[in-house]
Design a protein around this motif. Structure first.
Motif, PDB file in Angstrom:
ATOM      1  N   SER A  26      46.206-109.135 -35.986  1.00  0.00           N
ATOM      2  CA  SER A  26      46.649-108.536 -37.249  1.00  0.00           C
ATOM      3  C   SER A  26      47.407-107.234 -37.016  1.00  0.00           C
ATOM      4  N   VAL A  27      47.027-106.484 -35.978  1.00  0.00           N
ATOM      5  CA  VAL A  27      47.770-105.255 -35.653  1.00  0.00           C
ATOM      6  C   VAL A  27      49.196-105.603 -35.234  1.00  0.00           C
ATOM      7  N   PHE A  28      49.354-106.605 -34.377  1.00  0.00           N
ATOM      8  CA  PHE A  28      50.696-107.001 -33.944  1.00  0.00           C
ATOM      9  C   PHE A  28      51.527-107.532 -35.114  1.00  0.00           C
ATOM     10  N   ILE A  29      50.942-108.369 -35.952  1.00  0.00           N
ATOM     11  CA  ILE A  29      51.674-108.924 -37.095  1.00  0.00           C
ATOM     12  C   ILE A  29      52.054-107.811 -38.066  1.00  0.00           C
ATOM     13  N   GLY A  30      51.130-106.899 -38.334  1.00  0.00           N
ATOM     14  CA  GLY A  30      51.434-105.783 -39.222  1.00  0.00           C
ATOM     15  C   GLY A  30      52.549-104.908 -38.688  1.00  0.00           C
ATOM     16  N   PHE A  31      52.538-104.639 -37.386  1.00  0.00           N
ATOM     17  CA  PHE A  31      53.594-103.821 -36.792  1.00  0.00           C
ATOM     18  C   PHE A  31      54.939-104.513 -36.910  1.00  0.00           C
ATOM     19  N   GLU A  32      54.988-105.798 -36.638  1.00  0.00           N
ATOM     20  CA  GLU A  32      56.251-106.529 -36.713  1.00  0.00           C
ATOM     21  C   GLU A  32      56.762-106.592 -38.149  1.00  0.00           C
ATOM     22  N   VAL A  33      55.885-106.820 -39.115  1.00  0.00           N
ATOM     23  CA  VAL A  33      56.316-106.912 -40.512  1.00  0.00           C
ATOM     24  C   VAL A  33      56.840-105.568 -40.997  1.00  0.00           C
ATOM     25  N   VAL A  34      56.114-104.493 -40.721  1.00  0.00           N
ATOM     26  CA  VAL A  34      56.521-103.174 -41.216  1.00  0.00           C
ATOM     27  C   VAL A  34      57.799-102.710 -40.517  1.00  0.00           C
ATOM     28  N   SER A  35      57.958-103.013 -39.237  1.00  0.00           N
ATOM     29  CA  SER A  35      59.158-102.551 -38.529  1.00  0.00           C
ATOM     30  C   SER A  35      60.416-103.283 -38.983  1.00  0.00           C
ATOM     31  N   LYS A  36      60.295-104.443 -39.592  1.00  0.00           N
ATOM     32  CA  LYS A  36      61.460-105.214 -40.054  1.00  0.00           C
ATOM     33  C   LYS A  36      61.879-104.853 -41.478  1.00  0.00           C
ATOM     34  N   LEU A  73      62.957-100.099 -48.811  1.00  0.00           N
ATOM     35  CA  LEU A  73      61.802-100.843 -49.327  1.00  0.00           C
ATOM     36  C   LEU A  73      60.473-100.271 -48.850  1.00  0.00           C
ATOM     37  N   HIS A  74      60.485 -99.151 -48.167  1.00  0.00           N
ATOM     38  CA  HIS A  74      59.224 -98.587 -47.681  1.00  0.00           C
ATOM     39  C   HIS A  74      58.334 -98.102 -48.820  1.00  0.00           C
ATOM     40  N   THR A  75      58.932 -97.542 -49.881  1.00  0.00           N
ATOM     41  CA  THR A  75      58.128 -97.047 -51.005  1.00  0.00           C
ATOM     42  C   THR A  75      57.386 -98.184 -51.702  1.00  0.00           C
ATOM     43  N   PRO A  76      58.054 -99.298 -52.065  1.00  0.00           N
ATOM     44  CA  PRO A  76      57.291-100.396 -52.663  1.00  0.00           C
ATOM     45  C   PRO A  76      56.263-100.982 -51.696  1.00  0.00           C
ATOM     46  N   LEU A  77      56.595-101.014 -50.408  1.00  0.00           N
ATOM     47  CA  LEU A  77      55.638-101.528 -49.429  1.00  0.00           C
ATOM     48  C   LEU A  77      54.409-100.622 -49.364  1.00  0.00           C
ATOM     49  N   MET A  78      54.636 -99.316 -49.429  1.00  0.00           N
ATOM     50  CA  MET A  78      53.512 -98.379 -49.383  1.00  0.00           C
ATOM     51  C   MET A  78      52.654 -98.507 -50.637  1.00  0.00           C
ATOM     52  N   SER A  79      53.290 -98.747 -51.773  1.00  0.00           N
ATOM     53  CA  SER A  79      52.516 -98.935 -53.000  1.00  0.00           C
ATOM     54  C   SER A  79      51.645-100.186 -52.899  1.00  0.00           C
ATOM     55  N   GLY A  80      52.194-101.237 -52.323  1.00  0.00           N
ATOM     56  CA  GLY A  80      51.396-102.445 -52.114  1.00  0.00           C
ATOM     57  C   GLY A  80      50.256-102.212 -51.149  1.00  0.00           C
ATOM     58  N   ALA A  81      50.517-101.433 -50.105  1.00  0.00           N
ATOM     59  CA  ALA A  81      49.458-101.107 -49.142  1.00  0.00           C
ATOM     60  C   ALA A  81      48.363-100.276 -49.804  1.00  0.00           C
ATOM     61  N   ASN A  82      48.745 -99.406 -50.737  1.00  0.00           N
ATOM     62  CA  ASN A  82      47.727 -98.634 -51.460  1.00  0.00           C
ATOM     63  C   ASN A  82      46.833 -99.543 -52.276  1.00  0.00           C
ATOM     64  N   ALA A  83      47.408-100.572 -52.875  1.00  0.00           N
ATOM     65  CA  ALA A  83      46.593-101.516 -53.639  1.00  0.00           C
ATOM     66  C   ALA A  83      45.621-102.248 -52.723  1.00  0.00           C
TER      67      ALA A  83
END
Length: 101
Positions: free
Chosen positions: A13-23, A28-38
């Protein structure tokens, strides 16, 4: 589940998360961060549920640490998201502050 299986899932999950966030593009980082907060809110609720049902002192300590860390992550995420959204907001119109026009 066995501890080795849990460790394998965690590492994958760490590797998948790193690959998804780096792409993800920077816009789109702000909406991604809002989703991560949820998601962190869900983790906080889960940690509270586990702490409430803990019958063992070790599980209770881990659950309380999870509650503490997820709370810090949740609040910090919202603070960072708020700061990022302020960066996208336009400048307030007012009296010019010196300099050239």
């Amino acid at each position: 589940m066995e501890p080795m299986s849990l460790l394998s899932i965690f590492v994958l999950s760490v590797f998948i998360g790193f690959e998804v966030v780096s792409k993800v593009s920077s816009t789109l980082h702000t909406p991604l961060m809002s989703g991560a907060n949820a998601i962190h809110g869900i983790i906080l609720v889960g940690a509270i549920v586990v702490a409430g049902q803990a019958e063992n002192m070790g599980i209770l300590i881990f659950a309380l640490v999870a509650v503490l860390l997820s709370t810090i992550n949740l609040v910090g995420g919202f603070v960072v998201t708020d700061r990022m959204l302020e960066m996208f907001a336009g400048r307030k119109t007012g009296a010019p502050q010196g300099g050239k026009r």
